[in-house]
Design an enzyme around this catalytic site. Structure first.
Site, PDB file in Angstrom:
ATOM      1  N   ASP A  47      27.634  75.508  25.640  1.00  0.00           N
ATOM      2  CA  ASP A  47      27.819  74.153  26.164  1.00  0.00           C
ATOM      3  C   ASP A  47      27.377  74.140  27.615  1.00  0.00           C
ATOM      4  O   ASP A  47      28.147  74.504  28.510  1.00  0.00           O
ATOM      5  CB  ASP A  47      29.296  73.738  26.106  1.00  0.00           C
ATOM      6  CG  ASP A  47      29.797  73.505  24.712  1.00  0.00           C
ATOM      7  OD1 ASP A  47      29.400  72.501  24.113  1.00  0.00           O
ATOM      8  OD2 ASP A  47      30.591  74.325  24.210  1.00  0.00           O
ATOM      9  N   ARG A 107      29.146  76.192  30.844  1.00  0.00           N
ATOM     10  CA  ARG A 107      29.670  77.518  30.513  1.00  0.00           C
ATOM     11  C   ARG A 107      28.938  78.642  31.238  1.00  0.00           C
ATOM     12  O   ARG A 107      29.505  79.704  31.470  1.00  0.00           O
ATOM     13  CB  ARG A 107      29.571  77.763  29.010  1.00  0.00           C
ATOM     14  CG  ARG A 107      30.150  76.683  28.134  1.00  0.00           C
ATOM     15  CD  ARG A 107      31.598  76.383  28.429  1.00  0.00           C
ATOM     16  NE  ARG A 107      32.132  75.471  27.430  1.00  0.00           N
ATOM     17  CZ  ARG A 107      33.227  74.747  27.581  1.00  0.00           C
ATOM     18  NH1 ARG A 107      33.908  74.830  28.712  1.00  0.00           N
ATOM     19  NH2 ARG A 107      33.642  73.943  26.624  1.00  0.00           N
ATOM     20  N   ARG A 153      31.246  62.987  31.730  1.00  0.00           N
ATOM     21  CA  ARG A 153      30.299  63.757  30.916  1.00  0.00           C
ATOM     22  C   ARG A 153      29.246  62.842  30.294  1.00  0.00           C
ATOM     23  O   ARG A 153      28.215  63.325  29.826  1.00  0.00           O
ATOM     24  CB  ARG A 153      31.054  64.500  29.823  1.00  0.00           C
ATOM     25  CG  ARG A 153      32.004  65.559  30.342  1.00  0.00           C
ATOM     26  CD  ARG A 153      32.925  66.044  29.235  1.00  0.00           C
ATOM     27  NE  ARG A 153      32.183  66.677  28.150  1.00  0.00           N
ATOM     28  CZ  ARG A 153      32.685  66.877  26.939  1.00  0.00           C
ATOM     29  NH1 ARG A 153      33.919  66.456  26.644  1.00  0.00           N
ATOM     30  NH2 ARG A 153      31.963  67.477  26.013  1.00  0.00           N
ATOM     31  N   LYS A 170      25.799  64.468  21.045  1.00  0.00           N
ATOM     32  CA  LYS A 170      27.199  64.481  20.633  1.00  0.00           C
ATOM     33  C   LYS A 170      27.959  63.344  21.315  1.00  0.00           C
ATOM     34  O   LYS A 170      27.538  62.879  22.375  1.00  0.00           O
ATOM     35  CB  LYS A 170      27.838  65.829  20.957  1.00  0.00           C
ATOM     36  CG  LYS A 170      27.858  66.217  22.447  1.00  0.00           C
ATOM     37  CD  LYS A 170      28.359  67.641  22.615  1.00  0.00           C
ATOM     38  CE  LYS A 170      28.585  67.979  24.076  1.00  0.00           C
ATOM     39  NZ  LYS A 170      28.952  69.396  24.266  1.00  0.00           N
ATOM     40  N   HIS A 171      29.025  62.810  20.671  1.00  0.00           N
ATOM     41  CA  HIS A 171      29.763  63.234  19.488  1.00  0.00           C
ATOM     42  C   HIS A 171      29.752  62.076  18.496  1.00  0.00           C
ATOM     43  O   HIS A 171      30.388  61.061  18.745  1.00  0.00           O
ATOM     44  CB  HIS A 171      31.197  63.582  19.827  1.00  0.00           C
ATOM     45  CG  HIS A 171      31.343  64.530  20.991  1.00  0.00           C
ATOM     46  ND1 HIS A 171      31.185  64.139  22.312  1.00  0.00           N
ATOM     47  CD2 HIS A 171      31.619  65.862  21.030  1.00  0.00           C
ATOM     48  CE1 HIS A 171      31.387  65.177  23.110  1.00  0.00           C
ATOM     49  NE2 HIS A 171      31.654  66.245  22.357  1.00  0.00           N
ATOM     50  N   HIS A 194      40.791  67.315  21.336  1.00  0.00           N
ATOM     51  CA  HIS A 194      41.198  68.715  21.391  1.00  0.00           C
ATOM     52  C   HIS A 194      42.666  68.861  20.999  1.00  0.00           C
ATOM     53  O   HIS A 194      43.068  69.878  20.425  1.00  0.00           O
ATOM     54  CB  HIS A 194      41.022  69.279  22.807  1.00  0.00           C
ATOM     55  CG  HIS A 194      39.614  69.316  23.267  1.00  0.00           C
ATOM     56  ND1 HIS A 194      38.994  68.241  23.848  1.00  0.00           N
ATOM     57  CD2 HIS A 194      38.691  70.310  23.242  1.00  0.00           C
ATOM     58  CE1 HIS A 194      37.751  68.575  24.164  1.00  0.00           C
ATOM     59  NE2 HIS A 194      37.545  69.824  23.800  1.00  0.00           N
ATOM     60  N   ASP A 235      31.899  69.495  15.522  1.00  0.00           N
ATOM     61  CA  ASP A 235      32.525  69.948  16.753  1.00  0.00           C
ATOM     62  C   ASP A 235      33.385  71.151  16.368  1.00  0.00           C
ATOM     63  O   ASP A 235      33.519  71.492  15.179  1.00  0.00           O
ATOM     64  CB  ASP A 235      33.364  68.828  17.371  1.00  0.00           C
ATOM     65  CG  ASP A 235      33.564  69.002  18.870  1.00  0.00           C
ATOM     66  OD1 ASP A 235      33.374  70.127  19.370  1.00  0.00           O
ATOM     67  OD2 ASP A 235      33.924  68.022  19.537  1.00  0.00           O
TER      68      ASP A 235
END
Length: 431
Positions: free
Chosen positions: A145, A153, A214, A244-245, A257, A330
């Site tokens: 990511d 990341r 984001r 995404k998403h 999450h 995901d």
């Protein structure tokens, strides 16, 4: 999404596949004008004729057993900074000590990298090369990511590019394209060939706890132009892009999450607000689309999240929008997808819904065996399995990773990452 990292007691947590808006940094475009020249060139991949390319996919598919085909669908997170690193976490989760042994045991088609896999440029190059050597005859998709901004990341090694909101505010798609291209060049230099970016959500809810900055913004038309430009940029770097998403995570005040969001848009609202960036991404030739763990009652009244919804993934994304590439879930360890079904059933239902890539199952052994059993029983037809494996192999071939993955080179990577040209681009990208 939260991913446990220890094996005893209350374990430390790290953000997983789709990221979190509140976390620290850890084909023809439908919009935008002429792109700026590349900030850093990427070696071209020799292109074989279409018949030869198709032949490579067919030959690889024909050699696989059912178990090997099922393994191609999975992309877990592995533990260690080298392919031969012995890790108690790998042993506890997967029954094999090293990343290389996990890949061999489950015939994995992909691996996703996180900050715990990263120490330095030479080390990551060694890791990705080692993972590819462990994959046998079919190279891996190695993903991460790297959205830039809040979710990055590989930030310890890569240029600190601005995030989507900052780029979106410029109203200049060329900026999105140039940053995506440079990001892709740095990823590919490290041996990473798939990025779970760009975010194609339209952030219309100020209370959204997971998307926020984001996203490229709250205007569907502008977001669509930026997403299309970013897809083209990644394509120029020969790194797979993932929009995404789907079908859109922008109007929620629940984080998938930790919970299961419900989007109350009508079909007409979806067409106007959520769909344009995904249409633009598809028109621009996006390689993959990631599903969302959210309920969208006006698109599917079943109460299942989009990741497990055939009306949404197959009916809407495949048939209505005409997407022919890879559908990725995901991360399957997120609470938003684990409300109704166990870890094995989740994986089976995702495939039946239309998913090709099963990202980060909460229990890989259980999920893998459940999909194998579903194929053996006929619940998942062998034709359906072959469709997904063919899409995954076709993506690998298109990016120059089939029949053999090119080895990353540490010296070259050191010259690409944080190059003067990329640092200049990062400084100017929001002007």
């Amino acid at each position: 999404m939260l991913q446990r990292i220890g094996t005893a007691g209350l374990l430390a947590i790290a953000l997983t596949a789709c990221g979190s808006g509140g976390s620290p940094a850890g084909a023809t475009p439908t919009g935008g004008g002429k792109a700026a020249p590349p900030a850093q060139t990427t070696p071209s991949v020799p292109q074989s004729p279409p018949q030869a390319r198709q032949g490579a996919v067919e030959r690889a598919l024909a050699k696989m057993s059912v178990e090997e085909k099922v393994g191609q669908l999975f992309m877990p997170v592995l533990y260690g900074t080298a392919a031969d690193t012995v890790s108690g976490e790998n042993q506890a989760r997967y029954g094999a000590q090293t990343p290389a042994k996990v890949i061999a045991k489950y015939h994995l088609g992909g691996v996703i990298l996180f900050p715990h896999n990263i120490k330095g440029v030479g080390q990551v190059v060694g890791l990705t090369n080692g993972l590819q050597r462990a994959s046998g005859d079919v190279p891996l998709l190695i993903g991460t990511d790297q959205e830039n901004g809040l979710v990055a990341r590989m930030s310890a090694l890569m240029t600190d590019f601005p995030g989507a909101a900052e780029i979106g505010a410029t109203k200049n798609p060329d900026r999105a394209r140039a940053v995506a291209r440079a990001t892709g060049e740095e990823l590919r230099a490290l041996g990473v060939n798939l990025d779970f970016a760009p975010v194609a959500d339209v952030n219309v809810n100020p209370k959204n706890p997971v998307i926020g900055r984001r996203a490229y913004g709250n205007d569907p038309a502008r977001v669509a132009k930026m997403v299309a430009a970013a897809v083209k940029g990644f394509g120029e770097a020969k790194v797979a892009a993932t929009a995404k998403h789907f079908p859109g995570h922008g109007d929620t005040d629940v984080d998938s999450h930790t919970g299961l969001p419900v989007i109350k848009h009508t079909k007409a609202q979806w067409e106007k607000i959520d769909a344009p960036p995904f249409r633009a991404a598809i028109d621009a030739g996006v390689d993959a689309v990631m599903s969302a763990h959210l309920v969208f009652p006006k698109l599917d009244p079943s109460g299942d999240p989009a990741t497990l919804s055939k009306p949404i993934l197959t009916g809407l994304l495949r048939q209505k929008l005409g997407f022919k590439g890879v559908i990725s879930t995901d991360a399957l360890n997120m609470e938003g997808v684990r409300k109704k079904y166990n870890d094995g059933e989740i994986a089976v239902r995702a495939v039946l819904a239309g998913a090709d890539l099963l990202l980060m199952p909460n229990d890989l052994p259980k999920a893998y065996q459940a999909v194998v059993a579903a194929v053996r029983s006929g619940r998942i037809s062998k034709e359906r399995l072959d469709q997904s494996v063919t899409r995954l192999l076709t993506l690998k071939q298109a990016k120059g990773y089939l029949p053999e993955a090119p080895a990353a080179d540490a010296e070259r990577a050191a010259g690409v990452l944080r190059s003067a040209a990329h640092r200049k681009l990062a400084a100017q990208a929001t002007r």
